[in-house]
Scaffold this motif. Structure first.
Motif, PDB file in Angstrom:
ATOM      1  N   THR A  41       0.850  -1.213  -0.077  1.00 59.62           N
ATOM      2  CA  THR A  41       0.060   0.058   0.165  1.00 59.62           C
ATOM      3  C   THR A  41       0.768   1.334  -0.039  1.00 59.62           C
ATOM      4  OG1 THR A  41      -0.276   0.207   2.346  1.00 59.62           O
ATOM      5  CG2 THR A  41      -1.941  -1.059   1.264  1.00 59.62           C
ATOM      6  N   THR A  76       1.269   3.613  -3.296  1.00 62.91           N
ATOM      7  CA  THR A  76       0.252   4.560  -3.983  1.00 62.91           C
ATOM      8  C   THR A  76      -0.037   5.576  -2.931  1.00 62.91           C
ATOM      9  OG1 THR A  76      -1.925   4.660  -4.673  1.00 62.91           O
ATOM     10  CG2 THR A  76      -1.726   3.153  -2.935  1.00 62.91           C
ATOM     11  N   VAL A  78      -6.502   2.933   0.395  1.00 60.47           N
ATOM     12  CA  VAL A  78      -6.624   1.680  -0.094  1.00 60.47           C
ATOM     13  C   VAL A  78      -7.500   1.032   1.245  1.00 60.47           C
ATOM     14  CG1 VAL A  78      -5.568  -0.703   0.010  1.00 60.47           C
ATOM     15  CG2 VAL A  78      -4.448   1.155  -1.089  1.00 60.47           C
ATOM     16  N   SER A 114      -5.005  -4.987  -9.004  1.00 66.35           N
ATOM     17  CA  SER A 114      -6.197  -4.322  -8.846  1.00 66.35           C
ATOM     18  C   SER A 114      -5.694  -2.767  -8.609  1.00 66.35           C
ATOM     19  CB  SER A 114      -6.862  -4.688  -7.584  1.00 66.35           C
ATOM     20  OG  SER A 114      -6.271  -4.330  -6.161  1.00 66.35           O
ATOM     21  N   MET A 115      -4.590  -2.552  -8.368  1.00 67.10           N
ATOM     22  CA  MET A 115      -3.949  -1.245  -8.207  1.00 67.10           C
ATOM     23  C   MET A 115      -3.368  -0.572  -9.632  1.00 67.10           C
ATOM     24  SD  MET A 115      -1.518  -1.807  -4.764  1.00 67.10           S
ATOM     25  CE  MET A 115      -1.205   0.029  -4.637  1.00 67.10           C
ATOM     26  N   ALA A 130      -7.251   0.878  -3.957  1.00 66.29           N
ATOM     27  CA  ALA A 130      -7.788  -0.174  -4.408  1.00 66.29           C
ATOM     28  C   ALA A 130      -8.482  -0.780  -2.943  1.00 66.29           C
ATOM     29  CB  ALA A 130      -7.197  -1.434  -4.845  1.00 66.29           C
ATOM     30  N   GLU A 131      -9.407  -1.583  -3.351  1.00 62.88           N
ATOM     31  CA  GLU A 131     -10.291  -2.540  -2.339  1.00 62.88           C
ATOM     32  C   GLU A 131      -9.818  -3.914  -2.681  1.00 62.88           C
ATOM     33  OE1 GLU A 131     -14.237  -1.540  -2.421  1.00 62.88           O
ATOM     34  OE2 GLU A 131     -14.250   0.622  -2.019  1.00 62.88           O
ATOM     35  N   ALA A 132      -9.670  -4.527  -1.448  1.00 63.61           N
ATOM     36  CA  ALA A 132      -9.329  -5.949  -1.379  1.00 63.61           C
ATOM     37  C   ALA A 132      -9.851  -6.743  -0.128  1.00 63.61           C
ATOM     38  CB  ALA A 132      -7.836  -6.136  -1.563  1.00 63.61           C
TER      39      ALA A 132
END
Length: 430
Positions: free
Chosen positions: A32, A35, A39, A203-204, A227-229
């Motif tokens: 993370t 970025t 997130v 996903s990023m 992103a979401e995860a």
């Protein structure tokens, strides 16, 4: 250090939901840092290593909202300062080495106090990480202090690793994601948690090919987005609780078990006379398992479970299988192809009455169904070995103590609570 007080001899039965995978969430948290956009993560386990990382991030200036009950976390690194104090790096956490690539991407230069045994992170093999970073354009200097430096960004390159290292592969992925050009890693690790990091980086906005294979190709991008995860279930914990059901003669159901990763693991259970079944995503270790070791067709060889990097049987799951073998009828040969110290905890297992012969640092032979007795044992600083000692204690009627069992909490945030749900009599003696 805390001790586990165990009153064994009771079948463990019931349904539990496994924790998020420790080995997936730690590299994802480190990633993370790549970025400035927010997130959001779900199914985040409340384990000690995450506490250390969160403290480190906050000291850098990150904004983090962590709802431990809801298992959610939101991270925002957009206000990080221009430098950091190397003394703030998480201590006593081997996976802190995963911070090298994202810190270099952000700060361009990292200095760490070091000594002949390694650096401030403690004793671990840093060479594969430094080799990867060097291939991707990092200048590495070591003269009483480890100094890492890149210019504007990492540079794409190809590298063939000496062996399949999980954390080295993850270092490569984080460095290559925003490198200038294309990078390829041959002999890459492919464990489920490595695949999880790949998918999170994708996903990023990262461009990664070969996910789940031993060759990874990454085309660098200028920047990564938020992103979401959701952190996947810990397959180690799933297998551990299935083994606990089997060794105590219980009936254990594990939801969200990720059966796609269990074909070989379940075959290894079957070698010990344990049949695992499924109801959708729920794994089931039913009652009345035979616990009789299967004999191979090649009759002049011992039955064997051998562990090596994925897609072999996972090395981390050997200790629970060793514990299970002590209760199974027959003889089983175990082979740890990775760690020469992987069986150093066997003298503690023998205190329960187990019969095990150490053939060499990598191989042991266990003779099952020998008379067992309660005992007081010392857990090593190995998560699954500490769990295996608990498993053995749980299978023996009477009161046992697993001393210094804190390592379990590094991976299992609700270990005792989950066991009590299954009917175990267990308590922490702080």
């Amino acid at each position: 250090m805390a001790n586990l007080i165990v009153h064994g001899g009771k079948p463990l039965s019931g349904t539990i939901t496994p924790s998020g995978n420790k080995n997936a969430v730690l590299p994802i948290l480190c990633a993370t840092l790549l970025t400035d956009e927010p997130v959001s993560l779900s199914n985040v386990p409340a384990i000690t290593d995450i506490e250390k990382l969160v403290t480190f991030f906050r000291e850098l200036g990150s904004r983090i909202d962590w709802d431990r009950e809801a298992k959610t976390m939101r991270l925002d690194h957009s206000d990080l300062g221009s430098d950091f104090d190397p003394q703030t790096l998480p201590q006593g956490m081997r996976s802190a080495v995963l911070l090298f690539a994202p810190l270099l991407q952000r700060f361009k230069e990292v200095h760490l106090d070091s000594n002949p045994k390694g650096c401030a992170l403690g004793i671990r093999e840093l060479d594969p990480h430094l080799e990867i970073l060097s291939h991707l354009g990092t200048k590495v200097a070591h003269n009483g202090e480890l100094k890492l430096k890149i210019e504007e960004k990492f540079q794409g390159a190809s590298h063939w690793a000496d062996y399949m290292s999980v954390t080295t592969t993850e270092t490569f992925l984080m460095a290559a994601a925003t490198a200038d050009g294309v990078s390829t890693l041959t002999n890459a690790a492919s464990e489920p948690h490595v695949q999880d990091l790949c998918r999170f980086l994708q996903s990023m906005g990262a461009k990664i090919e070969g996910v789940g294979t031993s060759v990874l190709t990454v085309t660098g991008v200028d920047s990564l987005a938020g992103a979401e995860a959701t952190i996947s279930s810990d397959h180690h914990e799933v297998a551990t609780f299935l083994a606990l059901g089997a060794i105590t003669g219980g009936d254990v159901w594990i939801t969200d078990s990720g059966p796609e990763h269990f074909a070989l693991i379940n075959r290894s259970f079957a070698k010990l006379g344990v049949e695992i079944s499924y109801d959708g995503e729920t794994a089931i270790c039913g009652p009345k398992q035979s616990l009789k070791i299967q004999q191979p067709f090649t009759s002049n060889l011992l039955p064997k479970i051998e562990a090596a990097p994925w897609p072999y049987f996972p090395v981390d799951l050997l200790p629970p299988m060793v514990a299970l073998a002590t209760q199974a009828e027959g003889v089983m040969h175990f082979w740890n192809k990775v760690y020469e110290g992987g069986f150093a905890w066997l003298p503690e297992l023998v205190k329960f009455g187990a019969h095990a012969v150490v053939s060499d640092p990598h191989r042991i032979v266990v003779f099952g169904q020998r008379p067992m007795r309660p005992a007081v044992v010392e857990a090593p600083y190995i998560i699954r070995a500490a769990v295996a000692l608990y498993m053995t204690a749980a299978s023996i009627e009477g009161r046992s103590i697993v001393k210094n069992a804190d390592p379990i909490r590094r991976a299992h945030p609700h270990f005792a609570e989950n066991l009590r749900k299954l009917g175990a009599e267990i308590e922490w003696d702080e």
